[in-house]
Write a protein that holds these residues in place. Structure first.
Motif, PDB file in Angstrom:
ATOM      1  N   TYR A 188       0.814  -1.217   0.000  1.00 51.42           N
ATOM      2  CA  TYR A 188       0.000   0.000   0.000  1.00 51.42           C
ATOM      3  C   TYR A 188       0.846   1.265   0.000  1.00 51.42           C
ATOM      4  O   TYR A 188       0.412   2.305  -0.520  1.00 51.42           O
ATOM      5  CB  TYR A 188      -0.956  -0.014   1.188  1.00 51.42           C
ATOM      6  CG  TYR A 188      -2.166  -0.879   0.934  1.00 51.42           C
ATOM      7  CD1 TYR A 188      -3.139  -0.489   0.031  1.00 51.42           C
ATOM      8  CD2 TYR A 188      -2.324  -2.106   1.567  1.00 51.42           C
ATOM      9  CE1 TYR A 188      -4.247  -1.271  -0.235  1.00 51.42           C
ATOM     10  CE2 TYR A 188      -3.424  -2.916   1.311  1.00 51.42           C
ATOM     11  CZ  TYR A 188      -4.376  -2.487   0.405  1.00 51.42           C
ATOM     12  OH  TYR A 188      -5.458  -3.279   0.137  1.00 51.42           O
ATOM     13  N   THR A 189       2.042   1.212   0.568  1.00 53.08           N
ATOM     14  CA  THR A 189       2.922   2.370   0.466  1.00 53.08           C
ATOM     15  C   THR A 189       3.301   2.625  -0.989  1.00 53.08           C
ATOM     16  O   THR A 189       3.405   3.772  -1.437  1.00 53.08           O
ATOM     17  CB  THR A 189       4.187   2.149   1.308  1.00 53.08           C
ATOM     18  OG1 THR A 189       3.818   1.964   2.673  1.00 53.08           O
ATOM     19  CG2 THR A 189       5.124   3.351   1.210  1.00 53.08           C
ATOM     20  N   HIS A 190       3.490   1.564  -1.743  1.00 49.36           N
ATOM     21  CA  HIS A 190       3.869   1.695  -3.155  1.00 49.36           C
ATOM     22  C   HIS A 190       2.817   2.456  -3.957  1.00 49.36           C
ATOM     23  O   HIS A 190       3.170   3.212  -4.873  1.00 49.36           O
ATOM     24  CB  HIS A 190       4.072   0.302  -3.750  1.00 49.36           C
ATOM     25  CG  HIS A 190       4.463   0.312  -5.194  1.00 49.36           C
ATOM     26  ND1 HIS A 190       5.696   0.727  -5.638  1.00 49.36           N
ATOM     27  CD2 HIS A 190       3.759  -0.035  -6.318  1.00 49.36           C
ATOM     28  CE1 HIS A 190       5.755   0.632  -6.951  1.00 49.36           C
ATOM     29  NE2 HIS A 190       4.591   0.170  -7.395  1.00 49.36           N
ATOM     30  N   ILE A 191       1.538   2.289  -3.629  1.00 47.44           N
ATOM     31  CA  ILE A 191       0.505   2.955  -4.435  1.00 47.44           C
ATOM     32  C   ILE A 191      -0.061   4.205  -3.759  1.00 47.44           C
ATOM     33  O   ILE A 191      -0.608   5.071  -4.451  1.00 47.44           O
ATOM     34  CB  ILE A 191      -0.645   1.989  -4.771  1.00 47.44           C
ATOM     35  CG1 ILE A 191      -1.375   1.537  -3.498  1.00 47.44           C
ATOM     36  CG2 ILE A 191      -0.145   0.808  -5.562  1.00 47.44           C
ATOM     37  CD1 ILE A 191      -2.652   0.790  -3.771  1.00 47.44           C
ATOM     38  N   LEU A 192       0.044   4.336  -2.417  1.00 46.02           N
ATOM     39  CA  LEU A 192      -0.590   5.453  -1.716  1.00 46.02           C
ATOM     40  C   LEU A 192       0.374   6.550  -1.291  1.00 46.02           C
ATOM     41  O   LEU A 192      -0.060   7.623  -0.889  1.00 46.02           O
ATOM     42  CB  LEU A 192      -1.344   4.938  -0.476  1.00 46.02           C
ATOM     43  CG  LEU A 192      -2.524   4.006  -0.733  1.00 46.02           C
ATOM     44  CD1 LEU A 192      -3.157   3.578   0.583  1.00 46.02           C
ATOM     45  CD2 LEU A 192      -3.567   4.679  -1.627  1.00 46.02           C
ATOM     46  N   ASP A 193       1.679   6.279  -1.320  1.00 43.98           N
ATOM     47  CA  ASP A 193       2.638   7.308  -0.951  1.00 43.98           C
ATOM     48  C   ASP A 193       2.630   8.427  -1.994  1.00 43.98           C
ATOM     49  O   ASP A 193       2.012   8.304  -3.056  1.00 43.98           O
ATOM     50  CB  ASP A 193       4.034   6.691  -0.843  1.00 43.98           C
ATOM     51  CG  ASP A 193       4.835   7.334   0.279  1.00 43.98           C
ATOM     52  OD1 ASP A 193       4.285   8.202   0.971  1.00 43.98           O
ATOM     53  OD2 ASP A 193       6.012   6.946   0.473  1.00 43.98           O
ATOM     54  N   HIS A 194       3.329   9.513  -1.707  1.00 44.55           N
ATOM     55  CA  HIS A 194       3.287  10.691  -2.583  1.00 44.55           C
ATOM     56  C   HIS A 194       3.655  10.378  -4.026  1.00 44.55           C
ATOM     57  O   HIS A 194       2.967  10.812  -4.955  1.00 44.55           O
ATOM     58  CB  HIS A 194       4.197  11.785  -2.028  1.00 44.55           C
ATOM     59  CG  HIS A 194       4.107  13.079  -2.782  1.00 44.55           C
ATOM     60  ND1 HIS A 194       4.921  13.364  -3.872  1.00 44.55           N
ATOM     61  CD2 HIS A 194       3.298  14.145  -2.626  1.00 44.55           C
ATOM     62  CE1 HIS A 194       4.614  14.562  -4.342  1.00 44.55           C
ATOM     63  NE2 HIS A 194       3.636  15.063  -3.610  1.00 44.55           N
ATOM     64  N   PRO A 195       4.709   9.614  -4.291  1.00 37.18           N
ATOM     65  CA  PRO A 195       5.008   9.291  -5.697  1.00 37.18           C
ATOM     66  C   PRO A 195       4.223   8.096  -6.233  1.00 37.18           C
ATOM     67  O   PRO A 195       4.434   7.696  -7.380  1.00 37.18           O
ATOM     68  CB  PRO A 195       6.513   8.968  -5.666  1.00 37.18           C
ATOM     69  CG  PRO A 195       6.773   8.490  -4.289  1.00 37.18           C
ATOM     70  CD  PRO A 195       5.804   9.180  -3.395  1.00 37.18           C
ATOM     71  N   GLY A 196       3.307   7.552  -5.439  1.00 35.43           N
ATOM     72  CA  GLY A 196       2.554   6.381  -5.863  1.00 35.43           C
ATOM     73  C   GLY A 196       1.525   6.696  -6.928  1.00 35.43           C
ATOM     74  O   GLY A 196       1.225   7.860  -7.245  1.00 35.43           O
ATOM     75  N   ILE A 197       0.925   5.644  -7.477  1.00 34.66           N
ATOM     76  CA  ILE A 197       0.020   5.794  -8.607  1.00 34.66           C
ATOM     77  C   ILE A 197      -1.238   6.567  -8.237  1.00 34.66           C
ATOM     78  O   ILE A 197      -1.783   7.326  -9.050  1.00 34.66           O
ATOM     79  CB  ILE A 197      -0.340   4.404  -9.181  1.00 34.66           C
ATOM     80  CG1 ILE A 197      -1.192   4.562 -10.435  1.00 34.66           C
ATOM     81  CG2 ILE A 197      -1.039   3.533  -8.132  1.00 34.66           C
ATOM     82  CD1 ILE A 197      -1.458   3.242 -11.136  1.00 34.66           C
ATOM     83  N   VAL A 198      -1.737   6.427  -7.000  1.00 32.91           N
ATOM     84  CA  VAL A 198      -2.996   7.081  -6.620  1.00 32.91           C
ATOM     85  C   VAL A 198      -2.827   8.593  -6.579  1.00 32.91           C
ATOM     86  O   VAL A 198      -3.598   9.343  -7.208  1.00 32.91           O
ATOM     87  CB  VAL A 198      -3.487   6.542  -5.265  1.00 32.91           C
ATOM     88  CG1 VAL A 198      -4.714   7.331  -4.787  1.00 32.91           C
ATOM     89  CG2 VAL A 198      -3.829   5.061  -5.367  1.00 32.91           C
ATOM     90  N   GLN A 199      -1.812   9.070  -5.857  1.00 35.57           N
ATOM     91  CA  GLN A 199      -1.621  10.521  -5.771  1.00 35.57           C
ATOM     92  C   GLN A 199      -1.131  11.098  -7.089  1.00 35.57           C
ATOM     93  O   GLN A 199      -1.475  12.241  -7.438  1.00 35.57           O
ATOM     94  CB  GLN A 199      -0.634  10.845  -4.644  1.00 35.57           C
ATOM     95  CG  GLN A 199      -1.175  10.534  -3.254  1.00 35.57           C
ATOM     96  CD  GLN A 199      -0.404  11.274  -2.174  1.00 35.57           C
ATOM     97  OE1 GLN A 199      -0.254  12.498  -2.228  1.00 35.57           O
ATOM     98  NE2 GLN A 199       0.071  10.521  -1.174  1.00 35.57           N
TER      99      GLN A 199
END
Length: 561
Positions: A123-134
């Motif tokens: 979840y850090t991979h997708i939700l962190d600042h450089p992740g796909i979600v942000q």
């Protein structure tokens, strides 16, 4: 339990002597296992008390309040979250029928195969600042980095969500079993007196299931205070991270021991609360006949809502993490077939296999002695052996390292003085001390599985074996073990997978350059190489599915009775 004496007086003197000798050996082995389990707790207490008041005073003035506050807050969030998810899902799949309910009653157990730190990496991979979600949010809206607010994944709340998603199955399994055992008589009586379905649930069904639900929540709490990988990666300062920091980063052995004693006291308090609530709760259905409650059939929007509510924890706790980890692993440079990774896999399998066998043998020793000679000694040995589940891995590691490091140093000094020979560290840093830590940590799980199967062996089988001249070892080998094979296999798999996932004790106690899949995943994630951490994480999850599949089969069989 049979009231017959352990050794029949009708047997020849030689047979009675062999049986008595076997009992003495069994008693000595059981006491030795209990002593090993008690050693870390005693060593932590002695090391903490001998550390002086200056260290604990300094800790109280600096980090102790922060560690205590963060740990308690995390425990509170996980308790509420696992209660809501576990009880809600258990009630829906047990008391209602909607499309897909048979699939969900099994799928809801799957997140149990995931370590919380693996979900944290995904979840850090997708939700962190450089992740796909942000990144997608900024691309769609045109916002800059400071133009919007987004929940911080690396926080106490983020750690709590990760732990809730993998620990709610404890509550789900126990609550579902309790709901299945309830009779419909009292529930229907409440409905006949004018109570709504919700009121009957809160006033009748939920109180009847309270002991089982409380036991599940307390299991989740135990795992929460023992967790290291998730809170360390998220930078959340709890007792578990404080112990590791004091031991390695600050080289403060006394501080680590005193922090471990604080965490041990909290864990044992929770264990006593669990035992008190389990022993004091005596709920029963006064109806003579056990009338199975007829599930309510949901249709339309209600059925869709039930399916969504059951699907959310499965999707967030199992399906989505696997998809994320798989996509991350494809883009990494990690090669599972390389000699280095094959070494990680071999080390993990070796540790897990040896620890599983030793732990199950210890469980058989303690459980069989308690069956043959019920009394204070056997019951006390079993009670001490079960305390390990309440002791976090970091505490066990410190508790074993302190006395054995002192022994190694004293023996080395003696050999130098007498023979001018350095023996080095004979025990500390060896694989066997690490296996002992695993045994202490997971013996309760193996003992529970063994005793569950042992309850199915009639006491008259023991009496028949004794009358035929069998020693305790012969009775165990020829009578018990063939019957208990499925339970022992379950115990082996449970301990095997728990060791594969275990992180804090492995980090502290592993031999030099003896890394496992869990250590490799943690190291890569600590270096912010999440794509690489996905590969060992996926292997751990794949192996963790083995006992979960067994649990799912048991859940399905119980629900179809």
């Amino acid at each position: 339990m049979s009231d017959a004496p352990p050794v029949s007086t009708a047997l020849p003197a030689s047979a009675r002597r062999r049986a008595q000798d076997g009992l003495r050996v069994l008693a000595g082995c059981a006491v030795m296992v209990a002593s090993i389990c008690a050693l870390p707790m005693l060593a932590v207490a002695i090391a903490a008390l001998s550390g002086g008041t200056e260290t604990i005073t300094h800790l109280m003035q600096t980090v102790l309040p922060r560690y205590a506050g963060t740990t308690i807050w995390l425990v509170a969030l996980v308790s509420v979250g696992t209660f809501c998810l576990g009880v809600g899902a258990a009630w829906l799949v047990t008391m209602t029928r909607f499309p897909g309910v048979r699939l969900f009653e099994i799928a809801l157990v799957l997140p149990l195969a995931f370590p919380a730190y693996v979900l944290a990496y995904a979840y850090t991979h997708i939700l962190d600042h450089p992740g796909i979600v942000q990144t997608l949010l900024r691309d769609v809206t045109g916002w800059g980095p400071r133009d919007y607010w987004f929940p911080e994944i690396r926080s106490v709340g983020g750690a709590a969500v990760m732990l809730i998603l993998v620990l709610y199955p404890y509550v789900y399994l126990l609550a579902r079993a309790a709901f299945l055992q309830q009779s419909a008589t009292t529930f229907l009586a409440a409905r006949a007196l004018g109570a709504s379905a919700w009121a009957a649930f809160f006033k009748i069904s939920l109180p009847l299931a309270r002991p089982a639900i409380a036991g599940g929540v307390l299991l989740a709490v135990m795992e929460t205070i023992a967790d290291f990988g998730t809170v360390a990666y998220f930078g959340v300062q709890t007792f578990a991270t404080g112990i590791y920091t004091s031991w390695f980063s600050l080289a403060d052995r006394a501080g680590a021991a005193q922090l471990a004693l604080c965490l041990l006291s909290f864990a044992l308090l929770l264990a006593l609360l669990e035992r008190a609530q389990r022993g004091g709760a005596k709920y029963h259905d006064p109806a003579r006949r056990q009338q199975r409650m007829e599930p309510a059939v949901l249709k339309g929007p209600r059925a869709a809502m039930a399916a969504i509510l059951c699907g959310i924890p499965v999707a967030l706790g199992a399906v989505l993490p696997v998809v994320i980890l798989f996509s991350m692993g494809l883009g990494s440079e990690q090669n599972l077939l390389s000699p280095r990774y094959l070494g990680f896999i071999q080390n993990s399998l070796t540790l897990a296999s040896v620890a599983a066998v030793c732990t199950v043998v210890a469980a058989i020793t303690v459980g069989f002695f308690q069956r043959l000679r019920p009394g204070r000694l056997s019951h006390g040995s079993a009670y001490v052996a079960r305390l390990g589940y309440a002791v976090p891995g970091g505490v066990i590691a410190v508790g074993l390292m302190v006395p054995f490091a002192a022994f190694d140093n004293a023996f080395d000094a003696f050999m130098r003085a007498r023979f001018d020979l350095s023996t080095g560290l004979l025990i500390t840093g060896s694989i066997w001390l690490l296996v002992a830590a695993y045994m202490v940590r997971f013996l309760a799980a193996a003992l529970g599985a063994y005793e569950g199967g042992q309850a199915m062996v009639p006491a008259n089988m023991d009496a028949a074996a004794r009358s035929l001249g069998q020693t305790p070892a012969g009775t165990l080998r020829r009578v018990h073990l063939p019957i208990l094979a499925p339970s022992l296999l379950t115990a082996l798999l449970i301990v095997f997978v728990d060791v594969m996932k275990e992180l804090p004790a492995t980090l502290i106690m592993r031999p030099f350059n003896y890394d496992t899949l869990a250590v490799q995943a943690y190291r890569l994630a600590s270096d912010e190489r999440l794509e690489g951490a996905a590969v060992p994480s996926l292997v751990i999850v794949a192996i963790g599915l083995l006992p979960v599949i067994l649990i799912c089969r048991q859940v399905s069989r119980r629900g179809n009775r």
